[in-house]
Design an enzyme around this catalytic site. Structure first.
Site, PDB file in Angstrom:
ATOM      1  N   CYS A   1      80.736 -51.261 -42.845  1.00  0.00           N
ATOM      2  CA  CYS A   1      81.911 -51.334 -43.275  1.00  0.00           C
ATOM      3  C   CYS A   1      82.914 -51.562 -42.690  1.00  0.00           C
ATOM      4  O   CYS A   1      82.965 -52.156 -41.190  1.00  0.00           O
ATOM      5  CB  CYS A   1      82.230 -49.726 -44.002  1.00  0.00           C
ATOM      6  SG  CYS A   1      81.241 -48.770 -44.112  1.00  0.00           S
TER       7      CYS A   1
ATOM      8  N   ARG B   1      81.498 -59.794 -43.160  1.00  0.00           N
ATOM      9  CA  ARG B   1      80.956 -57.965 -42.142  1.00  0.00           C
ATOM     10  C   ARG B   1      79.956 -57.516 -43.130  1.00  0.00           C
ATOM     11  O   ARG B   1      79.181 -56.577 -42.085  1.00  0.00           O
ATOM     12  CB  ARG B   1      82.028 -57.232 -41.988  1.00  0.00           C
ATOM     13  CG  ARG B   1      82.738 -57.396 -41.022  1.00  0.00           C
ATOM     14  CD  ARG B   1      84.144 -55.758 -41.203  1.00  0.00           C
ATOM     15  NE  ARG B   1      83.789 -54.628 -40.709  1.00  0.00           N
ATOM     16  CZ  ARG B   1      83.785 -54.366 -39.593  1.00  0.00           C
ATOM     17  NH1 ARG B   1      84.412 -55.122 -38.379  1.00  0.00           N
ATOM     18  NH2 ARG B   1      83.534 -53.131 -39.260  1.00  0.00           N
TER      19      ARG B   1
ATOM     20  N   TRP C   1      78.805 -50.442 -46.751  1.00  0.00           N
ATOM     21  CA  TRP C   1      77.754 -50.826 -46.157  1.00  0.00           C
ATOM     22  C   TRP C   1      77.017 -49.538 -46.270  1.00  0.00           C
ATOM     23  O   TRP C   1      76.937 -48.804 -45.577  1.00  0.00           O
ATOM     24  CB  TRP C   1      77.892 -51.853 -45.076  1.00  0.00           C
ATOM     25  CG  TRP C   1      76.524 -51.919 -44.512  1.00  0.00           C
ATOM     26  CD1 TRP C   1      75.629 -52.774 -45.129  1.00  0.00           C
ATOM     27  CD2 TRP C   1      75.460 -51.583 -43.687  1.00  0.00           C
ATOM     28  NE1 TRP C   1      75.131 -53.461 -44.447  1.00  0.00           N
ATOM     29  CE2 TRP C   1      74.985 -52.834 -43.721  1.00  0.00           C
ATOM     30  CE3 TRP C   1      75.739 -50.379 -41.856  1.00  0.00           C
ATOM     31  CZ2 TRP C   1      73.162 -52.664 -42.054  1.00  0.00           C
ATOM     32  CZ3 TRP C   1      75.010 -50.839 -41.560  1.00  0.00           C
ATOM     33  CH2 TRP C   1      73.604 -51.326 -41.176  1.00  0.00           C
TER      34      TRP C   1
ATOM     35  N   ASN D   1      84.576 -46.489 -42.017  1.00  0.00           N
ATOM     36  CA  ASN D   1      83.641 -46.968 -41.700  1.00  0.00           C
ATOM     37  C   ASN D   1      83.069 -45.444 -39.766  1.00  0.00           C
ATOM     38  O   ASN D   1      83.790 -45.645 -39.082  1.00  0.00           O
ATOM     39  CB  ASN D   1      84.085 -48.132 -40.496  1.00  0.00           C
ATOM     40  CG  ASN D   1      83.258 -48.534 -39.932  1.00  0.00           C
ATOM     41  OD1 ASN D   1      82.095 -48.478 -40.640  1.00  0.00           O
ATOM     42  ND2 ASN D   1      82.934 -49.438 -39.344  1.00  0.00           N
ATOM     43  N   GLY D   2      81.767 -45.287 -40.738  1.00  0.00           N
ATOM     44  CA  GLY D   2      80.888 -44.793 -38.850  1.00  0.00           C
ATOM     45  C   GLY D   2      80.031 -43.823 -39.727  1.00  0.00           C
ATOM     46  O   GLY D   2      80.131 -43.892 -40.769  1.00  0.00           O
TER      47      GLY D   2
ATOM     48  N   GLU E   1      64.427 -66.330 -30.592  1.00  0.00           N
ATOM     49  CA  GLU E   1      65.841 -66.805 -31.587  1.00  0.00           C
ATOM     50  C   GLU E   1      65.408 -67.392 -32.734  1.00  0.00           C
ATOM     51  O   GLU E   1      65.849 -67.070 -33.941  1.00  0.00           O
ATOM     52  CB  GLU E   1      67.211 -67.276 -30.480  1.00  0.00           C
ATOM     53  CG  GLU E   1      68.183 -67.598 -31.417  1.00  0.00           C
ATOM     54  CD  GLU E   1      69.155 -66.562 -31.920  1.00  0.00           C
ATOM     55  OE1 GLU E   1      68.855 -65.173 -31.958  1.00  0.00           O
ATOM     56  OE2 GLU E   1      70.102 -66.357 -32.672  1.00  0.00           O
TER      57      GLU E   1
ATOM     58  N   LYS F   1      66.550 -65.941 -36.883  1.00  0.00           N
ATOM     59  CA  LYS F   1      67.564 -66.878 -37.390  1.00  0.00           C
ATOM     60  C   LYS F   1      67.091 -67.210 -38.852  1.00  0.00           C
ATOM     61  O   LYS F   1      67.550 -66.616 -39.864  1.00  0.00           O
ATOM     62  CB  LYS F   1      68.056 -68.191 -36.633  1.00  0.00           C
ATOM     63  CG  LYS F   1      69.413 -68.425 -36.780  1.00  0.00           C
ATOM     64  CD  LYS F   1      70.326 -67.818 -35.921  1.00  0.00           C
ATOM     65  CE  LYS F   1      70.865 -66.344 -35.869  1.00  0.00           C
ATOM     66  NZ  LYS F   1      71.402 -65.526 -34.718  1.00  0.00           N
TER      67      LYS F   1
ATOM     68  N   GLU G   1      66.571 -63.581 -40.723  1.00  0.00           N
ATOM     69  CA  GLU G   1      67.497 -62.827 -41.575  1.00  0.00           C
ATOM     70  C   GLU G   1      68.727 -63.751 -42.519  1.00  0.00           C
ATOM     71  O   GLU G   1      69.358 -62.808 -43.671  1.00  0.00           O
ATOM     72  CB  GLU G   1      68.727 -62.943 -40.032  1.00  0.00           C
ATOM     73  CG  GLU G   1      69.332 -63.671 -39.654  1.00  0.00           C
ATOM     74  CD  GLU G   1      70.439 -63.016 -38.295  1.00  0.00           C
ATOM     75  OE1 GLU G   1      71.085 -62.521 -38.607  1.00  0.00           O
ATOM     76  OE2 GLU G   1      70.510 -63.742 -37.162  1.00  0.00           O
TER      77      GLU G   1
ATOM     78  N   HIS H   1      46.075 -63.555 -27.583  1.00  0.00           N
ATOM     79  CA  HIS H   1      45.741 -62.077 -27.801  1.00  0.00           C
ATOM     80  C   HIS H   1      46.624 -61.117 -28.891  1.00  0.00           C
ATOM     81  O   HIS H   1      46.068 -59.850 -29.112  1.00  0.00           O
ATOM     82  CB  HIS H   1      46.373 -61.245 -26.568  1.00  0.00           C
ATOM     83  CG  HIS H   1      46.158 -61.771 -25.271  1.00  0.00           C
ATOM     84  ND1 HIS H   1      45.446 -62.093 -24.407  1.00  0.00           N
ATOM     85  CD2 HIS H   1      47.310 -62.282 -24.616  1.00  0.00           C
ATOM     86  CE1 HIS H   1      44.811 -62.802 -23.386  1.00  0.00           C
ATOM     87  NE2 HIS H   1      46.335 -63.580 -23.203  1.00  0.00           N
TER      88      HIS H   1
ATOM     89  N   LYS I   1      77.609 -58.212 -39.840  1.00  0.00           N
ATOM     90  CA  LYS I   1      78.197 -58.055 -38.656  1.00  0.00           C
ATOM     91  C   LYS I   1      78.428 -57.943 -37.397  1.00  0.00           C
ATOM     92  O   LYS I   1      77.501 -58.162 -36.446  1.00  0.00           O
ATOM     93  CB  LYS I   1      79.378 -59.182 -38.929  1.00  0.00           C
ATOM     94  CG  LYS I   1      79.844 -60.463 -38.207  1.00  0.00           C
ATOM     95  CD  LYS I   1      78.864 -60.987 -37.856  1.00  0.00           C
ATOM     96  CE  LYS I   1      79.439 -62.085 -36.378  1.00  0.00           C
ATOM     97  NZ  LYS I   1      77.960 -63.533 -36.416  1.00  0.00           N
TER      98      LYS I   1
HETATM   99  O1  M6R Z   1      78.145 -58.216 -31.898  1.00  0.00           O
HETATM  100  P1  M6R Z   1      76.829 -58.216 -30.920  1.00  0.00           P
HETATM  101  O2  M6R Z   1      76.215 -59.194 -30.535  1.00  0.00           O
HETATM  102  O3  M6R Z   1      76.642 -56.891 -30.088  1.00  0.00           O
HETATM  103  O4  M6R Z   1      75.645 -58.327 -32.190  1.00  0.00           O
HETATM  104  C1  M6R Z   1      74.192 -57.955 -31.524  1.00  0.00           C
HETATM  105  C2  M6R Z   1      73.473 -58.434 -32.704  1.00  0.00           C
HETATM  106  O5  M6R Z   1      73.503 -57.171 -33.840  1.00  0.00           O
HETATM  107  C3  M6R Z   1      73.292 -59.893 -33.602  1.00  0.00           C
HETATM  108  O6  M6R Z   1      73.630 -60.551 -33.178  1.00  0.00           O
HETATM  109  C4  M6R Z   1      72.805 -60.084 -34.549  1.00  0.00           C
HETATM  110  O7  M6R Z   1      71.369 -59.366 -34.414  1.00  0.00           O
HETATM  111  C5  M6R Z   1      73.194 -61.189 -35.443  1.00  0.00           C
HETATM  112  N1  M6R Z   1      72.948 -61.291 -36.334  1.00  0.00           N
HETATM  113  C6  M6R Z   1      71.887 -62.207 -35.250  1.00  0.00           C
HETATM  114  O8  M6R Z   1      72.347 -63.139 -36.369  1.00  0.00           O
END
Ligand code: M6R
Length: 594
Positions: free
Chosen positions: A2, A27, A71, A97-98, A467, A471, A474, A490, A589
């Site tokens: 949010c 966000r 959100w 937010n929370g 990673e 990427k 997501e 394995h 975000k």
């Molecule tokens: O703000 P942060 O680096 O702590 O966020 C951690 C993860 O939420 C963030 O890296 C998330 O995995 C990204 N969307 C990856 O692209």
């Protein structure tokens, strides 16, 4: 996650709030709404994008107001669950937010006292509590209401015809931005950059009373003083700058990010001494923590630290550490977080500090909660990262880790000099990768039709495989998994075949031969195969369906060029699949809830 905004001043609040909300879209959200007051509160909200809300909403007169992008956590995305929420008489309006952990108990209690709820949200208890406690002073009513709440919140409240906004935070970020006879409140700085760069970050437990002419703070029942910061991000830095997506812009900013981060940051101060001492006497342990992409940076950091400091290092997911992790007081913890607001990381830092560990934070946001909690903070110079997918912040984290470990390295001076040289050339190596974007996009075209993609790597490129997979999944919604190449036999072998392409990250280090073995094994099982290989390395050419050549660098630095290649690959696959690259569904975000 949010996003909340507030405005109070002399201008019409509605267009300002809508503009601020549009800058919080990154966000992640599923519905939005605003409330404006000219003495009476008017609310408009729906399960639509901000642009749609703007088109359909009536003009509300009033120079104070609040807004929200939601959100969903409690209740589906819908008009009724969207914020702002009000009390029974529609005299008070709240954005939140929370998460309120005890909302069910509060809701039952309030219902038995005659309050009527219309939504499924936890947030709706807040206006009802304020209504219950209001006796002519909004700030006091908010303070009293918050005392009943367990959980996390950043809120903005307006109502009862009072010409003030009340803002409060606990474990969720909130910033007040100062204008000329007008003030703003927002979850995040990019929301208000069109108007001002003067900000004050709220501390946990703060309640701020905001008028057009000023701000006052209370914390724990007492008056508090908070200092003003100047944000050095330009509006342009926070916008798309001609690129189709923020993600692409941010990928292309990486040479600049590398230069800024390295040029800006000089190792000095106590934590570096801690690290130095550790590398000299080996009596302490080093623990690296993060979530998502930042966790992958922590994993790369583990390999860097082991090689440069010659120490055993642990890298852990903050979310796991919080329940099962153990650290001795002599542990030095390095926490990585782009936003500096990730709830899991904040919890981990608190847990580490409780047992007496020293905590260093590497974050992209100066003044963020993590930066204020850690014993020492290093700010990366990535600039605002808007796309949900972390790209440039990851590279900036790696740069800091390289520098940090090099400043304490236990290696021969010749090796040290080589490493410094490698780092100096890193920005131009990344530019080389960016120059090969057209070729990478073509490969993406070939991969875009598959629904499962596997990434394999070894050693320092194992986190790069993780990673690459993160990427891709997501932003393109393709099922993607990263494996340590040695683990294929394995279990994952069972999945290989014509419909399951494998992307192998081949590096010319001690893992080269065993990686080639894994590549042969993949080939033998019929999976389409793409290999990332260094310039001049043709050892996998006869096996791979495609090879992508990456600039030749010292293997220790290979995660940099390999990751940028995989970022571009993921971006172009997502684009070809028509996905909303910057704002993937269900993701936020800044993950400010546990
Ligand atoms: O703000 P942060 O680096 O702590 O966020 C951690 C993860 O939420 C963030 O890296 C998330 O995995 C990204 N969307 C990856 O692209």
């Amino acid at each position: 996650m949010c996003g909340i905004v507030g405005y109070i001043g002399e201008r019409q609040a509605q267009p300002i709030l809508l503009n601020c909300l549009s800058h919080l879209e990154y966000r992640g959200y599923d519905s939005c709404g605003i409330a404006v007051s000219d003495g009476a509160v008017k609310v408009y909200k729906d399960a639509v994008r901000v642009a749609e809300l703007k088109k359909t909403m009536p003009d509300f007169d009033g120079s104070l107001g609040i807004g929200h992008t939601r959100w969903a956590t409690h209740g589906e995305p819908s008009r009724v669950n969207a914020h702002p929420h009000g009390d029974c008489q529609n005299e008070v309006s709240v954005v939140h937010n929370g998460i309120i952990n005890n909302f069910l108990k509060l809701k039952q209690q309030l219902t038995s006292e005659g309050h009527t709820f219309v939504s499924e949200t936890d947030s709706e208890v807040i206006p009802h509590l304020i209504e219950k406690y209001y006796a002519g002073d909004l700030e006091k009513a908010v303070e009293r209401a918050l005392a009943d709440i367990e959980g996390s919140y950043a809120i903005i409240v307006m109502g009862y015809g009072e010409n003030t906004l009340i803002a409060a935070r606990k474990d969720s970020p909130l910033v007040i931005a100062l204008g000329d006879r007008e003030n703003y409140i927002a979850s995040d700085v990019p929301a208000v950059l069109d108007y001002t760069s003067r900000v004050i970050y709220l501390e946990d437990g703060d309640i701020a009373t905001v008028t057009a002419g000023g701000v006052s703070f209370r914390n724990g029942g007492k008056t508090a003083k908070r200092s003003e910061h100047k944000v050095d991000w330009s509006v342009e830095e926070a916008r798309k700058g001609g690129y189709e997506h923020y993600m692409l812009k941010e990928i292309h900013e990486q040479p600049r990010v590398i230069r800024d981060t390295l040029g800006d940051w000089l190792p000095n101060g106590e934590p570096f001494e801690d690290l130095k001492k550790m590398s000299e006497d080996g009596t302490r342990t080093l623990l690296m923590l993060g979530c998502g992409t930042s966790y992958h940076a922590a994993l790369v950091g583990k390999y860097i630290a082991q090689e440069m400091l010659g120490l055993p290092v642990r890298a852990e997911l903050a979310s796991e550490f919080n329940y099962h992790g153990r650290a001795l007081p002599e542990t030095l913890a390095v926490t990585l977080t782009q936003s500096g607001e990730t709830a899991d990381v904040l919890m981990a830092i608190k847990r580490l500090k409780d047992v007496g560990c020293r905590v260093m934070a590497i974050t992209n946001v100066n003044g963020s909660s993590v930066s204020r909690l850690a014993d020492h903070t290093i700010i990366t110079r990535a600039g605002p990262e808007i796309s949900v997918a972390a790209t440039k912040s990851f590279l900036a984290q790696l740069m800091v880790l390289y520098w940090l470990m090099m400043s304490c390295a236990r290696v021969e001076p010749k090796r040290q000099a080589e490493m410094v040289l490698q780092l100096r050339h890193m920005a131009s190596r990344v530019t080389q990768v960016l120059d090969s974007e057209a070729e990478i996009a073509e490969r993406a075209g070939y991969l875009a039709k598959y629904n499962d993609v596997f990434f394999i790597g070894r050693g320092i490129n194992y986190p790069v495989a993780l990673e690459g997979a993160l990427k891709l999944k997501e932003i393109s919604y393709v099922h993607a998994e990263g494996f340590a190449a040695g683990e294929l036999k394995h279990g994952p072998f069972a999945l290989l075949g014509r419909e399951k392409p494998v992307i192998a990250v081949l590096t010319q280090d001690a893992t080269h031969q065993t990686m080639l073995t894994s590549i042969r094994e993949v080939k033998a099982r019929g999976s389409p195969l793409m290999v990332l290989a260094s310039e001049g390395d043709d050892s996998a050419d006869s096996l791979a369906d495609f090879t992508i050549t990456v600039p030749r660098v010292d293997p220790l630095f290979s995660p940099v060029v390999n990751t940028v290649t995989l970022q571009l690959l993921a971006y172009h696959i997502a684009r070809k699949r028509g996905c909303p690259v910057d704002f993937p569904k269900n993701l936020a975000k800044s993950v400010t809830v546990e």
